[in-house]
Design a protein around this motif. Structure first.
Motif, mmCIF file in Angstrom:
data_model
loop_
_atom_site.group_PDB
_atom_site.id
_atom_site.type_symbol
_atom_site.label_atom_id
_atom_site.label_comp_id
_atom_site.label_asym_id
_atom_site.label_seq_id
_atom_site.Cartn_x
_atom_site.Cartn_y
_atom_site.Cartn_z
ATOM 1 N N SER A 292 -5.192 13.574 0.222
ATOM 2 C CA SER A 292 -3.934 13.060 -0.317
ATOM 3 C C SER A 292 -2.776 13.352 0.622
ATOM 4 O O SER A 292 -1.887 12.511 0.816
ATOM 5 N N LEU B 149 -0.699 8.915 -5.730
ATOM 6 C CA LEU B 149 -1.656 9.710 -4.954
ATOM 7 C C LEU B 149 -2.220 10.815 -5.836
ATOM 8 O O LEU B 149 -1.695 11.912 -5.939
ATOM 9 N N TYR C 37 0.911 3.866 -3.140
ATOM 10 C CA TYR C 37 0.440 5.225 -2.887
ATOM 11 C C TYR C 37 1.536 6.258 -3.102
ATOM 12 O O TYR C 37 1.265 7.399 -3.492
ATOM 13 N N ARG D 221 0.830 -1.208 0.000
ATOM 14 C CA ARG D 221 0.000 0.000 0.000
ATOM 15 C C ARG D 221 0.860 1.252 0.000
ATOM 16 O O ARG D 221 0.617 2.201 -0.766
#
Length: 256
Positions: free
Chosen positions: A142, A116, A112, A108
């Protein structure tokens, strides 16, 4: 009767829950929320408190949450995985900890770090898309996600290093003829399903989410991350994940 599954649609932990329910032939309706939107507007904490007599469960708005047709709550992916009744060796406690607390969060964080930006093509309601289109809201969410899950360049480098070490540990188990992944990918087992779902964002299987979210293609990412995807796909863990998705993911979707 139909249950309710509350998710962030592209989350790999939610994919583990979704796939498990489909494999278990359980009827459910999925209620997807975008990150940030789920914090303010999701019903997950309200459902948890209602079922616990008004007491906080400590899980807040966390997803996935599965509310069964008779009102029971299954509060995480692993509880939902237990519904499948799949044969094969169970996930060992050591492997479960490795997948749940290292592979899952590291994937993750790495994804990300590269991606993002506004989500496109997710099956969420129009009002969520409207909120996400507001620049201030999107930037705030974000920023929080990057701070909590990604961190600065030093933290990102450490995450990549730790991720490679975690991959080596999983691949050592994959290489054992009597390890917890025996029988897979020819056979779908609970251990194999858990590994494939939680590693999937690293290699972007075409079948990820069983078609619930449009295919996330490597070209979506930066050139540097595309190179990581190519390398991870060539490794035993990547080949195992892609093959398990190819053989088994859509079969349970067409059956559900």
């Amino acid at each position: 009767m139909t249950g309710e599954l509350y998710t962030i649609p592209f989350s790999h932990y939610c994919e583990l829950a979704r796939w498990s329910l489909q494999e278990a032939k359980v009827s459910f309706v999925e209620y997807p929320y975008l990150p940030g939107v789920h914090t303010f507007f999701g019903p997950m904490e309200r459902i948890r408190k209602r079922r616990s007599g008004g007491e906080s469960t400590g899980k807040g708005q966390g997803t996935p949450l599965y509310l069964t047709s008779d009102g029971q709550i299954l509060d995480d992916s692993w509880q939902i995985l237990s519904l499948t009744g799949l044969t094969g060796l169970p996930v060992s406690e050591d492997m479960k900890a490795l997948l749940n607390y290292q592979i899952g969060p590291q994937v993750r964080s790495i994804v990300y770090a590269d991606l993002l930006r506004p989500e496109k093509g997710c099956p969420v309601s129009w009002w969520q898309r409207g909120l996400w289109s507001l620049g201030g809201f999107r930037r705030k969410v974000s920023s929080v996600m990057k701070q909590q899950m990604v961190g600065d360049e030093e933290r990102q480098a450490k995450t990549l290093k730790d991720f490679e070490e975690a991959i080596e540990k999983v691949e050592a188990e994959l290489s054992k003829p009597d390890g917890c992944f025996q029988g897979a990918p020819n056979e779908l087992t609970a251990s194999a399903l858990a590994l494939a779902a939680l590693f999937a964002p690293a290699v972007c299987p075409a079948e990820y989410t069983g078609g619930f979210v449009p295919e996330i293609k490597p070209e979506t990412f930066s050139e540097a991350h595309q190179e990581r995807i190519r390398q991870w796909r060539q490794r035993p863990i990547g080949q195992f994940t892609l093959e398990l998705y190819r053989r088994h993911r859509m079969r349970c979707v067409s059956r559900s």
